[in-house]
Design a protein around this motif. Sequence first.
Motif, PDB file in Angstrom:
ATOM      1  N   GLY A 166      53.622  34.888  41.554  1.00 20.46           N
ATOM      2  CA  GLY A 166      54.780  35.737  41.010  1.00 20.46           C
ATOM      3  C   GLY A 166      54.678  35.333  39.511  1.00 20.46           C
ATOM      4  N   GLY A 167      55.752  35.527  38.709  1.00 20.89           N
ATOM      5  CA  GLY A 167      55.841  35.138  37.265  1.00 20.89           C
ATOM      6  C   GLY A 167      54.787  35.716  36.223  1.00 20.89           C
ATOM      7  N   ILE A 168      54.249  34.927  35.547  1.00 20.07           N
ATOM      8  CA  ILE A 168      52.954  35.474  34.506  1.00 20.07           C
ATOM      9  C   ILE A 168      51.731  35.222  34.934  1.00 20.07           C
ATOM     10  N   VAL A 169      51.472  36.009  35.831  1.00 22.17           N
ATOM     11  CA  VAL A 169      49.924  35.742  36.462  1.00 22.17           C
ATOM     12  C   VAL A 169      49.119  36.880  35.972  1.00 22.17           C
ATOM     13  N   MET A 170      47.751  36.526  35.690  1.00 23.06           N
ATOM     14  CA  MET A 170      46.628  37.649  35.403  1.00 23.06           C
ATOM     15  C   MET A 170      45.826  37.540  36.510  1.00 23.06           C
ATOM     16  N   LEU A 171      45.433  38.785  36.831  1.00 15.47           N
ATOM     17  CA  LEU A 171      44.332  38.838  37.652  1.00 15.47           C
ATOM     18  C   LEU A 171      42.932  39.321  37.052  1.00 15.47           C
ATOM     19  N   GLY A 172      41.823  38.282  37.178  1.00 15.44           N
ATOM     20  CA  GLY A 172      40.705  38.438  36.586  1.00 15.44           C
ATOM     21  C   GLY A 172      39.501  38.450  37.627  1.00 15.44           C
ATOM     22  N   GLY A 173      38.509  39.097  37.172  1.00 18.11           N
ATOM     23  CA  GLY A 173      37.269  38.690  37.729  1.00 18.11           C
ATOM     24  C   GLY A 173      36.403  40.221  38.036  1.00 18.11           C
ATOM     25  N   GLU A 174      35.289  40.249  38.690  1.00 19.20           N
ATOM     26  CA  GLU A 174      34.294  41.405  38.827  1.00 19.20           C
ATOM     27  C   GLU A 174      33.807  41.632  40.096  1.00 19.20           C
ATOM     28  N   ARG A 175      33.399  42.769  40.347  1.00 17.28           N
ATOM     29  CA  ARG A 175      32.388  43.083  41.301  1.00 17.28           C
ATOM     30  C   ARG A 175      31.503  44.255  40.807  1.00 17.28           C
ATOM     31  N   GLN A 176      30.300  43.670  41.273  1.00 16.65           N
ATOM     32  CA  GLN A 176      29.002  44.693  40.279  1.00 16.65           C
ATOM     33  C   GLN A 176      29.270  44.251  38.953  1.00 16.65           C
ATOM     34  N   GLY A 177      29.730  43.357  38.538  1.00 15.12           N
ATOM     35  CA  GLY A 177      29.763  43.050  37.151  1.00 15.12           C
ATOM     36  C   GLY A 177      31.161  43.497  36.418  1.00 15.12           C
ATOM     37  N   ARG A 178      31.960  44.560  37.003  1.00 12.78           N
ATOM     38  CA  ARG A 178      32.803  45.367  36.398  1.00 12.78           C
ATOM     39  C   ARG A 178      34.129  44.803  36.606  1.00 12.78           C
ATOM     40  N   ARG A 179      35.123  44.984  35.854  1.00 12.83           N
ATOM     41  CA  ARG A 179      36.564  44.708  36.255  1.00 12.83           C
ATOM     42  C   ARG A 179      37.027  45.244  37.498  1.00 12.83           C
ATOM     43  N   ILE A 180      37.567  44.743  38.355  1.00 12.78           N
ATOM     44  CA  ILE A 180      38.144  45.101  39.582  1.00 12.78           C
ATOM     45  C   ILE A 180      39.312  46.058  39.397  1.00 12.78           C
ATOM     46  N   GLU A 181      39.258  47.512  40.044  1.00 12.14           N
ATOM     47  CA  GLU A 181      40.355  47.997  39.937  1.00 12.14           C
ATOM     48  C   GLU A 181      41.632  47.638  40.042  1.00 12.14           C
ATOM     49  N   GLY A 182      42.653  47.715  39.125  1.00  4.25           N
ATOM     50  CA  GLY A 182      44.121  47.290  39.151  1.00  4.25           C
ATOM     51  C   GLY A 182      43.998  45.721  38.583  1.00  4.25           C
ATOM     52  N   PHE A 183      43.020  45.164  38.223  1.00  7.19           N
ATOM     53  CA  PHE A 183      43.058  43.941  37.712  1.00  7.19           C
ATOM     54  C   PHE A 183      43.184  43.880  36.294  1.00  7.19           C
ATOM     55  N   ASP A 184      43.897  42.851  35.616  1.00  5.64           N
ATOM     56  CA  ASP A 184      44.023  42.772  34.104  1.00  5.64           C
ATOM     57  C   ASP A 184      42.963  42.520  33.339  1.00  5.64           C
ATOM     58  N   LEU A 185      41.911  41.705  33.896  1.00  7.30           N
ATOM     59  CA  LEU A 185      40.725  41.174  32.931  1.00  7.30           C
ATOM     60  C   LEU A 185      39.529  41.349  33.862  1.00  7.30           C
ATOM     61  N   GLY A 186      38.349  41.524  33.265  1.00  4.14           N
ATOM     62  CA  GLY A 186      37.165  41.429  33.923  1.00  4.14           C
ATOM     63  C   GLY A 186      36.584  40.204  33.928  1.00  4.14           C
ATOM     64  N   ASN A 187      35.081  39.945  33.593  1.00  2.22           N
ATOM     65  CA  ASN A 187      34.508  38.787  33.545  1.00  2.22           C
ATOM     66  C   ASN A 187      33.920  38.056  32.403  1.00  2.22           C
ATOM     67  N   SER A 188      34.239  38.986  31.197  1.00  2.00           N
ATOM     68  CA  SER A 188      33.690  38.713  30.049  1.00  2.00           C
ATOM     69  C   SER A 188      34.584  37.403  29.545  1.00  2.00           C
ATOM     70  N   PRO A 189      33.828  36.485  29.051  1.00  2.00           N
ATOM     71  CA  PRO A 189      34.633  35.253  28.356  1.00  2.00           C
ATOM     72  C   PRO A 189      35.386  35.601  27.389  1.00  2.00           C
ATOM     73  N   THR A 190      35.106  36.396  26.485  1.00  2.00           N
ATOM     74  CA  THR A 190      35.780  36.744  25.227  1.00  2.00           C
ATOM     75  C   THR A 190      37.082  37.527  25.598  1.00  2.00           C
TER      76      THR A 190
END
Length: 246
Positions: free
Chosen positions: A64-88
């Motif tokens: 809950g609270g202030i959580v960010m969802l991040g990561g990738e599949r096939q290199g790309r941001r996952i649908e519905g996630f806030d962030l992908g896997n680019s460090p920047t």
Amino acid sequence: MSTDLCVHLLPQLVDPAELVGRTVVVIDVLRATTTVCHALAAGATSVVPCLEIDEARTAAAKLGGIVMLGGERQGRRIEGFDLGNSPTEYTAASVGGRTVVFTTTNGTRTLRHAEQASEILLGGFVNLSAVVERLSRAAAISLLCAGTNGEITAEDSLFAGAVVDGLERRGRQLCALSNDEARLARDAWRTVAMSGRPLAAVLRECQGGRNLIAEGFDADIDTAAVVDHLTIVPRYDVASGGITSS
Ligand code: MLT
């Protein structure tokens, strides 16, 4: 001083039970471990590694609270996630003061493979010297490369070799218990270092680099090639399930 140091070029090449009692450095230069370094340096309070997308969504909902969802599949941001896997993408504005729940194809899987170790650290060229400094106090060391989908990748092997080289320069020699993967990785790194070629150019030729170029993430290679950009060493605490900076 003689050092028990093993390199594993893939998680599949070491049984998790062999990591018991050892300090393990998990390596996924392009890009998971580089991205975690950036996230924590940007002020994320913790990064929670998850194997599967559903596991990540459930963990985020529970936190809950202030959580960010991040990561990738096939290199790309996952649908519905806030962030992908680019460090920047992981900036003070996006992750400062927040927990990041994170899942990637190989990097987070490798972290979970290491869970029986006594200490689990994360490394990439961005924190090379900090990792070497941290390991100078460790008794038994395993450098665990993520690779890509079961294939050995040169970028992770080269980073492992750079760590071996750094430790040797500090007077810690490989002991007889150390495996030949450690010697191969070290010698491969020394060949690259002596060539004088820019690291980013070398990484572009590696499997992970070629994948990122094909997926349109060429700039992330430059970010991952900035040696010693950061001084933090992320540490995964299995009990709490989070990675924090140390
Ligand atoms: C992974 O964990 O497989 C990698 O970090 C893939 C990627 O670069 O997105």
